[in-house]
Design a protein around this motif. Structure first.
Motif, mmCIF file in Angstrom:
data_model
loop_
_atom_site.group_PDB
_atom_site.id
_atom_site.type_symbol
_atom_site.label_atom_id
_atom_site.label_comp_id
_atom_site.label_asym_id
_atom_site.label_seq_id
_atom_site.Cartn_x
_atom_site.Cartn_y
_atom_site.Cartn_z
ATOM 1 N N PRO A 237 44.903 41.293 29.929
ATOM 2 C CA PRO A 237 44.447 42.212 30.980
ATOM 3 C C PRO A 237 43.172 41.680 31.656
ATOM 4 C CG PRO A 237 44.945 43.409 28.971
ATOM 5 C CD PRO A 237 44.971 41.956 28.615
ATOM 6 N N GLY A 238 43.132 41.800 32.943
ATOM 7 C CA GLY A 238 41.936 41.385 33.692
ATOM 8 C C GLY A 238 41.901 39.906 34.034
ATOM 9 N N ALA A 239 42.777 39.114 33.401
ATOM 10 C CA ALA A 239 42.721 37.663 33.619
ATOM 11 C C ALA A 239 43.050 37.307 35.072
ATOM 12 C CB ALA A 239 43.682 36.951 32.668
ATOM 13 N N GLY A 240 44.030 38.002 35.641
ATOM 14 C CA GLY A 240 44.438 37.688 37.018
ATOM 15 C C GLY A 240 43.297 37.834 38.000
ATOM 16 N N ASP A 241 42.555 38.937 37.880
ATOM 17 C CA ASP A 241 41.420 39.154 38.785
ATOM 18 C C ASP A 241 40.365 38.059 38.616
ATOM 19 O OD1 ASP A 241 42.360 41.402 40.056
ATOM 20 O OD2 ASP A 241 41.512 42.799 38.589
ATOM 21 N N ALA B 195 38.914 37.965 47.122
ATOM 22 C CA ALA B 195 40.248 37.337 47.080
ATOM 23 C C ALA B 195 41.311 38.335 47.534
ATOM 24 C CB ALA B 195 40.539 36.860 45.669
ATOM 25 N N VAL C 142 37.460 33.335 40.571
ATOM 26 C CA VAL C 142 36.875 32.014 40.388
ATOM 27 C C VAL C 142 37.407 31.035 41.439
ATOM 28 C CG1 VAL C 142 38.477 30.927 38.738
ATOM 29 C CG2 VAL C 142 36.054 30.485 38.549
ATOM 30 N N LEU C 143 38.630 31.264 41.927
ATOM 31 C CA LEU C 143 39.190 30.347 42.922
ATOM 32 C C LEU C 143 38.829 30.750 44.350
ATOM 33 C CD1 LEU C 143 42.778 29.812 41.442
ATOM 34 C CD2 LEU C 143 40.916 28.162 41.450
ATOM 35 N N VAL D 99 40.811 34.958 37.512
ATOM 36 C CA VAL D 99 41.321 33.692 38.053
ATOM 37 C C VAL D 99 41.180 33.689 39.571
ATOM 38 C CG1 VAL D 99 43.411 32.314 38.420
ATOM 39 C CG2 VAL D 99 42.913 33.230 36.143
ATOM 40 N N ALA D 100 41.574 34.808 40.204
ATOM 41 C CA ALA D 100 41.488 34.886 41.674
ATOM 42 C C ALA D 100 40.042 34.785 42.126
ATOM 43 C CB ALA D 100 42.106 36.195 42.158
#
Lengths: 232, 479
Positions: free
Chosen positions: A215-219, A230, A224-225, A221-222
Motif C-alpha cells: 500500500p502507498g508504493a504506487g504514489d 504526478a 519520485v519520478l 513511485v510516481a
C-alpha cells in the motif's frame, strides 16, 4: 588415486555439501526475511488455501498433463524420482550420509537403485534431445540449460559404470573419482543455478501472496519520478 | 498496425525517429527509453516489494516451455516470442543484469545481457500480446506467475509513458475527471439511464420500480462495469429483477459519487489500481454501506475482492460478486427460475479473473443447471478455461481488434464452435464484448449474453408477469 578418492569422499564432500546447504539456506532466509518484512500483516490476506491446493497438485501432477506436453512432462516428473531417491537411499550413499550427519536412512535394494539410475540416465538423454530438437524449447534455452543436464547426467552415468565393471571400459578408481567430483560439482552448482528450485519451488508457487501489493508504493513511485503533482 | 504518428519537422531538421507502437499512445516516447525504463524499474524496486519474487524467478525458472502450449496466443501463432517464458525472461534478464550483484559482476567481465531499444520494443509489444489470463501460470511447474510479470512489465512501461491510449484516457477520467468513471458518463446521464431501465422493467415485468440511488445505510453498494449502463441493459435489469424478486429492493443502492467497478490498474499499474480501489471504498464509506456488490465483470470483481483487503485497511468491506448473491437467493428459496423458458443449448465462458484467478467456477453452473435444460460445458472449462482473447484490457484497445480476433481469440472461437451452443453466457463486460465480436468475426451461430440476461427471461416476479407471458411478449415483439 586412492588418496584422491579418499579426499573426494572426505573433506571435499563435506565442504561442497556444506556449500550447498549454506547456499540453499541463504536463499530460503532471504525469501522468508523479505516476505516477512515486505508483506507483514498482508500475509494474512493471501489465499493460502488456494496456494497450498495448487502446490499439492504438483506432487502427483497427473492433471497437469496437458496436450503438447505429455511426454516431456511425464519424463521430467519421473526423472525427479530417480534424482531424489538414488542419491539419498542407495546403500553406499547411506553410509556416506551416516558418516557426516549421523542419520541412518533406509536403503533401497540394488535392483531398484540400478533401474532408477538407468531410468534417470535415459530421462536426461530424452530431456536433452527434446531441448535440442524442439523449436520452441531451443528458442528459450541458454547454454546453462543444456550444461546442467550434462552435470546431472555424469554422476549417474559414472556411478552406474562404477557399480558395473563389466560395462566400464575405464579403470574403476578413475570412474569413482569422476563420480565423486561430478556429484560435488552438482552440490556447488545447486544454489547458484536453476537447480535451486529444490527450495525455491515453494517460494515460486506463492504468487497469490506476491499480489498482496505494497500500500502507498504506487504514489511514492510516481512522486519520485514525476513529483508530487504526478498525473495519470 | 502502427499506432504512432510522426509529427512534421521543419525543413532541414531531421524528424525524430519515433518507434513503432502496436497501439496508440498519447505521446510516443522517443528518447532514452532504456535509461528511463531502468529509472522507473529502480523506483518500483525501492518502494514496492517485488524483489523476492524476481530473485526467486530469476534463479529457478526452468524454461521447460510448458507455458507455451497453455497460452492461447502461442497456440494461434506458434511464434517463440509469444511463449510466456520468453516474454517474462526479458524482464527477468533486465532485473538480473541491472539490479543483482551477479548480473553486475557478469557485465564487468564483458558478458551477458544488455537492455536495448530493441528489447524495449519487444517488451512493449509482448506484454500487450499477453492477455494476462494466467493460464500459463497454472501450468508452470515452477509456479512462475507470468501474469504478474506482465502486470509489472506494463507498470514499468506505463511510468515512462508507454501505455495504450485507450486505457490511459479511461483511467485519467476515472481518477482525475469530473465524471469519475471510465466511460465518462455524467451523473445526469446515469439517472436518465436508470429511469429508462425502470420504464423498460415496468413494461417487461409488469412491476413499477425506482432504482435506489444514494441511499445511505444499505447492505449493498452496487458497482458494475460502467459501460453496462450504456451497453448491457438486460444484464442490469436481470440484476435488478433478482434483487426485487428476492425482497431485497430496500437493501441496496447505487452511489452517484462513484458507480464504476472497472479497474484498469489491475492490468497495468499498481499506482492506479490502489487509487481506484480507494475511490471505490470511499463511495461505500460515504453511503455508510456494508458490502460491495459487484455486477457481472471479471476484473472488477477480482480487483475489488483481492485488493480491497490489501488497500482498504479498516475500511475493507466484504466484496460479493452478483452471481454469488443470486445463487444464495436460489438456495434460500428467495427467487424461483422457471425451467421451461430457456430451451436453447447454453454454454458458459469462465472469465479468467474470477475463475482461474478468482473463486467463481461452480456458482454460475449451479444457477444455470437450476433452470437450463441443455447446458454444455466448453472443453476445457473452469479454471483451465481459455481466455476470450481480449483479457488484460486488450478488449478496450480498438486498434488491436484484428489481433484479438485472428490470434488472441482464435482458440476460444473454436471451443465455442465445438459446443454447438446457441447461447454463450459470459458474465463479464470485457469477455462479453470480445465474444460478441468473435461470434461475428467467425460467423458462429451463437448469441452472447450475461448470466443475468438469461435469468431475466426465467425469473418469477412477485406481482408481475409470468416468465411465460414475458416470453410470449418477446416473441410478439420480434415478429
Amino acid at each position: 588415486m586412492e588418496q584422491w578418492i579418499e579426499f573426494a569422499q572426505g573433506p571435499l564432500f563435506a565442504f561442497t555439501f556444506l556449500i550447498m546447504l549454506v547456499g540453499l539456506g541463504r536463499l530460503v532466509l532471504i525469501q522468508v526475511y523479505s516476505l516477512l518484512t515486505g508483506k507483514g500483516r498482508r500475509l494474512q490476506n493471501a489465499p493460502w488455501r488456494k496456494i497450498l491446493t495448487d502446490a499439492a497438485t504438483w506432487v502427483v501432477p497427473v492433471r497437469h498433463l496437458i496436450p503438447g506436453t505429455k511426454l516431456f512432462s511425464a519424463v521430467s516428473y519421473l526423472f525427479h524420482i530417480g534424482v531424489l531417491v538414488v542419491p539419498l537411499f542407495l546403500a553406499d550413499h547411506i553410509a556416506l550420509w551416516g558418516r557426516y550427519t549421523g542419520i541412518d536412512l533406509p536403503s533401497i535394494g540394488y535392483g531398484l537403485a540400478h533401474f532408477l539410475t538407468l531410468f534417470t540416465i535415459a530421462s536426461v538423454l530424452v530431456l536433452f534431445t527434446f531441448r535440442l530438437l524442439s523449436r520452441r524449447l531451443r528458442s528459450m534455452s541458454r547454454p546453462a540449460d543444456y550444461g546442467l543436464l550434462i552435470v546431472v547426467l555424469v554422476p549417474f552415468l559414472s556411478g552406474y559404470l562404477s557399480m558395473h565393471p563389466s560395462y566400464n571400459p575405464f579403470p574403476w578408481d578413475a570412474m569413482m573419482l569422476i563420480h565423486l567430483l561430478s556429484a560435488e560439482l552438482l552440490f556447488v552448482l545447486i544454489p547458484f543455478t536453476k537447480l535451486a528450485h529444490i527450495v525455491l519451488f515453494f517460494f515460486d508457487r506463492i504468487s497469490g501472496l506476491h499480489w498482496q501489493l505494497q500500500p502507498g508504493a504506487g504514489d511514492k513511485v510516481a512522486e519520485v519520478l514525476y513529483g508530487k503533482e504526478a498525473r495519470v | 498496425m502502427d499506432g504512432s504518428t510522426n509529427s512534421a519537422a521543419p525543413i532541414g531538421v531531421q524528424a525524430p525517429q519515433i518507434p513503432k507502437y502496436p497501439y496508440y499512445i498519447e505521446n510516443p516516447v522517443t528518447d532514452n527509453r532504456v535509461g528511463r525504463f531502468l529509472e522507473a524499474f529502480a523506483a518500483i524496486l525501492t518502494y514496492s516489494d517485488y524483489r523476492p519474487l524476481l530473485d526467486s524467478y530469476c534463479t529457478s525458472s526452468a524454461k521447460c516451455n510448458r507455458c507455451a502450449v497453455a497460452c492461447p496466443v502461442f497456440l494461434a501463432t506458434g511464434d517463440p516470442r509469444d511463449i510466456p517464458c520468453f516474454r517474462t525472461n526479458l524482464l527477468l534478464e533486465t532485473y538480473r543484469r541491472y539490479f543483482t550483484i551477479g548480473g553486475w559482476l557478469k557485465s564487468r567481465f564483458g558478458g551477458g545481457f544488455e537492455l536495448t531499444e530493441e528489447i524495449i520494443d519487444e517488451m512493449l509489444d509482448g506484454f500487450y500480446r499477453c492477455t494476462a489470463c494466467r493460464r500459463c501460470t497454472r501450468e508452470c511447474p515452477m509456479g512462475v506467475d507470468h501474469g504478474l510479470i506482465t502486470h509489472l512489465g506494463r507498470y514499468i512501461l506505463s511510468l515512462i509513458g508507454i501505455v495504450p491510449k485507450a486505457l490511459q484516457v479511461s483511467v485519467r477520467e476515472q481518477l482525475e475527471g469530473e465524471t469519475r468513471n471510465t466511460s465518462k458518463i455524467p451523473k445526469a446521464a446515469l439517472l436518465n439511464t436508470l429511469e429508462f431501465l425502470s420504464e423498460e422493467m415496468e413494461e417487461m415485468l409488469g412491476v413499477k420500480l425506482q432504482f435506489p440511488v444514494d441511499q445511505p445505510n444499505r447492505d449493498h453498494v452496487f458497482f458494475c462495469a460502467v459501460s453496462d449502463y450504456l451497453l448491457e441493459p438486460d444484464t442490469l435489469m436481470g440484476n435488478a429483477a433478482v434483487l426485487y424478486a428476492a425482497g431485497d429492493w430496500d437493501r441496496w443502492t447505487i452511489g452517484t459519487g462513484n458507480y464504476d467497478g472497472i479497474n484498469y490498474g489491475l492490468f497495468y499499474s499498481d499506482w492506479h489500481l490502489e487509487n481506484i480501489i480507494k475511490q471505490l471504498i470511499g463511495e461505500v464509506t460515504r453511503l455508510n454501506g456494508k458490502t460491495i456488490l459487484i455486477g457481472e465483470c471479471g476484473h472488477a470483481s477480482r480487483s475489488a475482492h483481492d485488493f480491497v483487503p490489501v488497500f482498504g485497511g479498516r475500511e475493507a468491506y466484504p466484496v460479493t460478486n452478483f452471481m454469488e448473491y443470486t445463487l444464495d437467493c436460489i438456495r434460500k428459496g428467495k427467487i424461483t427460475l422457471d425451467p421451461t423458458i430457456v430451451t436453447e443449448r447454453v454454454t458458459y465462458h469462465d472469465p479468467c479473473n474470477i475463475a482461474r484467478s478468482g473463486w467463481i467456477v461452480d456458482q454460475p453452473r449451479e444457477i444455470l443447471r437450476s433452470f437450463v435444460k441443455d447446458f454444455v460445458d466448453m472443453k476445457p472449462a473452469g479454471q483451465d478455461n481459455f481466455c476470450c482473447g481480449g483479457g488484460g484490457g486488450l478488449v478496450s484497445v480498438d486498434e488491436m481488434h484484428e489481433f484479438r480476433m485472428s490470434i488472441g481469440g482464435r482458440v476460444k472461437a473454436e471451443q465455442l464452435r465445438q459446443t454447438q451452443a446457441e447461447i454463450c453466457i459470459a458474465p463479464c463486460a470485457n469477455c462479453k464484448k470480445q465474444l460478441k465480436e468473435l461470434v461475428e468475426y467467425y460467423q458462429l451461430p451463437c448469441k452472447v449474453m450475461g448470466l443475468h440476461d438469461l435469468i431475466l427471461k426465467a425469473i418469477e416476479i412477485p406481482g408481475g408477469k409470468t416468465p411465460a407471458e414475458r416470453k410470449e411478449d418477446a416473441a410478439m415483439f420480434e415478429l
